[in-house]
Design a protein around this motif. Structure first.
Motif, mmCIF file in Angstrom:
data_model
loop_
_atom_site.group_PDB
_atom_site.id
_atom_site.type_symbol
_atom_site.label_atom_id
_atom_site.label_comp_id
_atom_site.label_asym_id
_atom_site.label_seq_id
_atom_site.Cartn_x
_atom_site.Cartn_y
_atom_site.Cartn_z
ATOM 1 N N TRP A 99 0.828 -1.202 0.000
ATOM 2 C CA TRP A 99 0.000 0.000 0.000
ATOM 3 C C TRP A 99 0.863 1.253 0.000
ATOM 4 O O TRP A 99 0.573 2.219 -0.702
ATOM 5 C CB TRP A 99 -0.956 0.016 1.191
ATOM 6 C CG TRP A 99 -1.593 1.365 1.364
ATOM 7 C CD1 TRP A 99 -1.295 2.296 2.314
ATOM 8 C CD2 TRP A 99 -2.576 1.956 0.523
ATOM 9 N NE1 TRP A 99 -2.033 3.430 2.124
ATOM 10 C CE2 TRP A 99 -2.841 3.254 1.030
ATOM 11 C CE3 TRP A 99 -3.270 1.535 -0.606
ATOM 12 C CZ2 TRP A 99 -3.765 4.110 0.437
ATOM 13 C CZ3 TRP A 99 -4.196 2.386 -1.198
ATOM 14 C CH2 TRP A 99 -4.430 3.656 -0.675
ATOM 15 N N GLU A 100 1.935 1.263 0.777
ATOM 16 C CA GLU A 100 2.784 2.447 0.876
ATOM 17 C C GLU A 100 3.311 2.855 -0.507
ATOM 18 O O GLU A 100 3.263 4.032 -0.870
ATOM 19 C CB GLU A 100 3.955 2.190 1.822
ATOM 20 C CG GLU A 100 4.901 3.373 1.935
ATOM 21 C CD GLU A 100 6.057 3.141 2.900
ATOM 22 O OE1 GLU A 100 6.889 4.055 3.019
ATOM 23 O OE2 GLU A 100 6.124 2.075 3.531
ATOM 24 N N ASN A 101 3.797 1.889 -1.286
ATOM 25 C CA ASN A 101 4.305 2.210 -2.622
ATOM 26 C C ASN A 101 3.206 2.761 -3.521
ATOM 27 O O ASN A 101 3.411 3.720 -4.266
ATOM 28 C CB ASN A 101 4.945 0.984 -3.268
ATOM 29 C CG ASN A 101 6.262 0.627 -2.617
ATOM 30 O OD1 ASN A 101 6.907 1.450 -1.979
ATOM 31 N ND2 ASN A 101 6.659 -0.623 -2.767
ATOM 32 N N PHE A 102 2.032 2.151 -3.464
ATOM 33 C CA PHE A 102 0.906 2.635 -4.264
ATOM 34 C C PHE A 102 0.548 4.062 -3.856
ATOM 35 O O PHE A 102 0.341 4.934 -4.705
ATOM 36 C CB PHE A 102 -0.311 1.719 -4.097
ATOM 37 C CG PHE A 102 -1.487 2.152 -4.923
ATOM 38 C CD1 PHE A 102 -1.625 1.721 -6.226
ATOM 39 C CD2 PHE A 102 -2.440 3.012 -4.394
ATOM 40 C CE1 PHE A 102 -2.699 2.143 -7.000
ATOM 41 C CE2 PHE A 102 -3.512 3.436 -5.148
ATOM 42 C CZ PHE A 102 -3.645 2.995 -6.456
ATOM 43 N N ALA A 103 0.472 4.306 -2.546
ATOM 44 C CA ALA A 103 0.085 5.627 -2.038
ATOM 45 C C ALA A 103 1.084 6.705 -2.459
ATOM 46 O O ALA A 103 0.699 7.803 -2.854
ATOM 47 C CB ALA A 103 -0.061 5.587 -0.522
ATOM 48 N N ILE A 104 2.373 6.405 -2.382
ATOM 49 C CA ILE A 104 3.396 7.366 -2.802
ATOM 50 C C ILE A 104 3.254 7.675 -4.289
ATOM 51 O O ILE A 104 3.263 8.836 -4.707
ATOM 52 C CB ILE A 104 4.809 6.823 -2.494
ATOM 53 C CG1 ILE A 104 5.052 6.808 -0.993
ATOM 54 C CG2 ILE A 104 5.879 7.659 -3.207
ATOM 55 C CD1 ILE A 104 6.314 6.037 -0.579
ATOM 56 N N ALA A 105 3.114 6.633 -5.095
ATOM 57 C CA ALA A 105 3.062 6.800 -6.541
ATOM 58 C C ALA A 105 1.822 7.549 -7.018
ATOM 59 O O ALA A 105 1.825 8.142 -8.090
ATOM 60 C CB ALA A 105 3.129 5.440 -7.231
ATOM 61 N N HIS A 106 0.767 7.557 -6.201
ATOM 62 C CA HIS A 106 -0.491 8.170 -6.633
ATOM 63 C C HIS A 106 -0.896 9.363 -5.784
ATOM 64 O O HIS A 106 -2.030 9.817 -5.842
ATOM 65 C CB HIS A 106 -1.582 7.105 -6.673
ATOM 66 C CG HIS A 106 -1.265 6.049 -7.687
ATOM 67 N ND1 HIS A 106 -0.565 4.910 -7.349
ATOM 68 C CD2 HIS A 106 -1.476 6.000 -9.019
ATOM 69 C CE1 HIS A 106 -0.386 4.196 -8.443
ATOM 70 N NE2 HIS A 106 -0.919 4.834 -9.465
ATOM 71 N N GLY A 107 0.028 9.878 -5.003
ATOM 72 C CA GLY A 107 -0.212 11.116 -4.274
ATOM 73 C C GLY A 107 -1.274 11.035 -3.200
ATOM 74 O O GLY A 107 -1.940 12.026 -2.910
ATOM 75 N N VAL A 108 -1.438 9.874 -2.573
ATOM 76 C CA VAL A 108 -2.407 9.749 -1.486
ATOM 77 C C VAL A 108 -1.828 10.483 -0.278
ATOM 78 O O VAL A 108 -0.711 10.217 0.140
ATOM 79 C CB VAL A 108 -2.697 8.275 -1.150
ATOM 80 C CG1 VAL A 108 -3.658 8.180 0.023
ATOM 81 C CG2 VAL A 108 -3.246 7.547 -2.366
ATOM 82 N N ASP A 109 -2.596 11.425 0.250
ATOM 83 C CA ASP A 109 -2.124 12.251 1.353
ATOM 84 C C ASP A 109 -3.245 12.421 2.365
ATOM 85 O O ASP A 109 -4.392 12.014 2.116
ATOM 86 C CB ASP A 109 -1.688 13.616 0.814
ATOM 87 C CG ASP A 109 -0.687 14.313 1.716
ATOM 88 O OD1 ASP A 109 -0.379 13.802 2.805
ATOM 89 O OD2 ASP A 109 -0.222 15.398 1.333
ATOM 90 N N LEU A 110 -2.936 13.040 3.500
ATOM 91 C CA LEU A 110 -3.963 13.324 4.504
ATOM 92 C C LEU A 110 -5.113 14.088 3.862
ATOM 93 O O LEU A 110 -4.890 15.017 3.079
ATOM 94 C CB LEU A 110 -3.379 14.141 5.654
ATOM 95 C CG LEU A 110 -2.490 13.395 6.624
ATOM 96 C CD1 LEU A 110 -1.858 14.365 7.617
ATOM 97 C CD2 LEU A 110 -3.260 12.313 7.352
#
Length: 160
Positions: A99-110
């Protein structure tokens, strides 16, 4: 973590009558099949740690405790991101390693809203919305669908 699930319901057809007419109501929810295929999660805490999915979605999988799911970002090429799934013994399902890699690559933020659509075969299509509910659109210049490259996270690129 707040979540919203969409369920399919049947709709009754109304009949016109004299003096205003009446419509038949859909059957009560207790007799309709529960089909959870889309839901949101809202990122209220660290976007890079495991994320809980709605319990209704875990219930929809009918007791299948998947070891992993594949995330496909809408509008970001054909790549599937492998994400391990954890269950807590109380029916809760979490996106964990990957999940962390996906979130970084797709700009998932607070403050982001993350929309998931279950496509079957353990695949979830994902759309990311920012804190003011505007969709983040991305594309990928990476045609590689091999998940082994997840250690070298290549962010999707926001179009100009």
């Amino acid at each position: 973590m707040a979540s919203t699930c969409r369920t399919r319901t049947g709709r009754g057809r109304g009949r016109g009558g004299r003096g205003g007419g009446s419509s038949s109501l859909p059957p009560p929810p207790s007799i309709l099949p529960l089909i959870i295929e889309e839901f949101f999660i809202v990122v209220y805490e660290d976007p890079l740690v495991k994320k809980a999915l709605p319990k209704k979605f875990a219930d929809y999988l009918d007791g299948q405790e998947l070891a992993k799911v594949y995330l496909r970002a809408a509008d970001c090429g054909p790549r599937l991101w492998t994400v391990e799934v954890l269950f807590d013994g109380q029916g809760r399902m979490y996106l964990d390693k990957g999940w962390e890699n996906f979130a970084i690559a797709h700009g998932v933020d607070l403050g982001c809203y993350v929309h998931f659509k279950y496509e079957g075969n353990d695949v979830l299509t994902v759309k990311v919305f920012d804190g003011i509910m505007c969709r983040k659109y991305y594309y990928s210049d990476d045609e590689d669908t091999d998940d082994e490259s997840d250690d070298n996270v290549k962010p999707c690129i926001h179009p100009l």
